[in-house]
Design a protein around this motif. Structure first.
Motif, PDB file in Angstrom:
ATOM      1  N   ALA A 189     -28.854  34.806  15.032  1.00  0.00           N
ATOM      2  CA  ALA A 189     -27.821  33.998  14.418  1.00  0.00           C
ATOM      3  C   ALA A 189     -27.851  33.960  12.946  1.00  0.00           C
ATOM      4  CB  ALA A 189     -28.301  32.401  15.022  1.00  0.00           C
ATOM      5  N   GLY A 190     -26.638  33.847  12.410  1.00  0.00           N
ATOM      6  CA  GLY A 190     -26.326  33.676  11.006  1.00  0.00           C
ATOM      7  C   GLY A 190     -25.054  33.285  10.571  1.00  0.00           C
ATOM      8  N   PHE A 191     -24.739  33.356   9.194  1.00  0.00           N
ATOM      9  CA  PHE A 191     -23.312  32.675   8.743  1.00  0.00           C
ATOM     10  C   PHE A 191     -22.691  33.910   8.268  1.00  0.00           C
ATOM     11  CE2 PHE A 191     -26.260  29.001   8.604  1.00  0.00           C
ATOM     12  CZ  PHE A 191     -25.499  28.077   9.467  1.00  0.00           C
ATOM     13  N   PHE A 192     -21.411  33.968   8.451  1.00  0.00           N
ATOM     14  CA  PHE A 192     -20.762  34.909   7.619  1.00  0.00           C
ATOM     15  C   PHE A 192     -20.311  34.366   6.178  1.00  0.00           C
ATOM     16  CE2 PHE A 192     -19.097  36.204  11.992  1.00  0.00           C
ATOM     17  CZ  PHE A 192     -19.447  37.510  11.713  1.00  0.00           C
ATOM     18  N   SER A 193     -20.105  35.347   5.201  1.00  0.00           N
ATOM     19  CA  SER A 193     -19.634  34.706   3.985  1.00  0.00           C
ATOM     20  C   SER A 193     -18.788  33.685   3.730  1.00  0.00           C
ATOM     21  CB  SER A 193     -19.602  36.054   3.163  1.00  0.00           C
ATOM     22  OG  SER A 193     -17.976  36.737   3.860  1.00  0.00           O
TER      23      SER A 193
END
Length: 250
Positions: A189-193
């Motif tokens: 899981a992670g965030f886009f820019s």
């Protein structure tokens, strides 16, 4: 059913089992997702019930096994097979979570060269992981009264390391890279820019609205119990637990 080779007609010749096709891929690479594992296989020999004859305490049972599907939260013997007969109708199957192994004894005899497709669903774990090494095999295990003969009578048809992953077998369009179609690849899981944290004023003592647009690379499933934490917002006069929030989605 014979190859164009004369030696197959010689008395006593027995063809060695091998895969003509073995496909294993997945429907969803997301943490905590219900992930459908798609399997397609074809063998150059039939799996016959004659291997199960009880003659002189000898019983060969052809078993199709897929191993290495580690990284799920699905408990032992909780998966259900859907798809082509005789695999979907089998009552002799097992699932072992620790090794990620599904073993099936087909309910009826199979046909050499015919393709069989079936599926089963597991729940991905919450953490991301690289695709594990998955193998498919057909084992005919002799259940003898002598344990020494048992290992000697075990024959396996494997094509390890050559599992195919075909886009036509997908049930989701949410993949980013080729690796993600491989079974039990779980995206971290992670965030886009586009994600950010902003304020609407820099004035001392002003009511300051903090805006947090988030764009994640995975869906958030309730079964994961996900928490999103913002830290480092120091220098505020607002007391603990007095912050109010509002949420909107696009």
């Amino acid at each position: 059913a014979y190859q164009v080779k004369r030696y197959e007609l010689r008395p006593g010749y027995v063809r060695s089992a091998r895969f003509l096709l073995n496909i294993v891929n997945q429907s969803k690479p997301f943490p905590c997702a219900e992930n459908t594992i798609n399997v397609g296989l074809s063998l150059n020999v039939p799996l016959l019930h004659t291997c199960q004859w009880d003659v002189n305490h000898y019983n060969n049972t052809p078993t199709v096994s897929i191993s290495g599907l580690t990284g799920s939260n699905s408990e032992d013997n909780t998966v259900v097979i859907d798809g082509d007969q005789p695999f979907a109708s089998s009552t002799q199957m097992s699932w072992t979570r620790s090794t990620g192994t599904l073993s099936i004894i087909p309910a009826q005899e199979t046909v050499a060269g015919q393709r069989y497709d079936f599926t089963f669903t597991v729940v991905n774990k919450a953490e991301g992981q690289a695709a594990p090494t998955v193998s498919m095999g057909v084992t005919s295990t002799a259940q003898l009264t002598s344990t020494a003969q048992l290992s000697a009578q075990t024959q396996t048809a494997h094509r390890d390391g050559n599992i195919s992953y075909l886009h036509a077998h997908h049930t989701s369009d949410a993949f980013l890279i080729e690796e993600e179609v491989q079974p039990m690849f779980i995206r971290s899981a992670g965030f886009f820019s586009q994600s950010s944290v902003r304020q609407n004023t820099s004035h001392p003592c002003a009511d300051n609205t903090i805006s947090v647009p988030l764009v994640l690379n995975v869906p958030l499933y309730a079964r994961c119990g996900t928490n999103i934490t913002l830290s480092g917002l120091t220098g505020m006069a607002t007391q603990d637990s007095l912050v109010s929030s509002a949420c909107a989605s696009n």
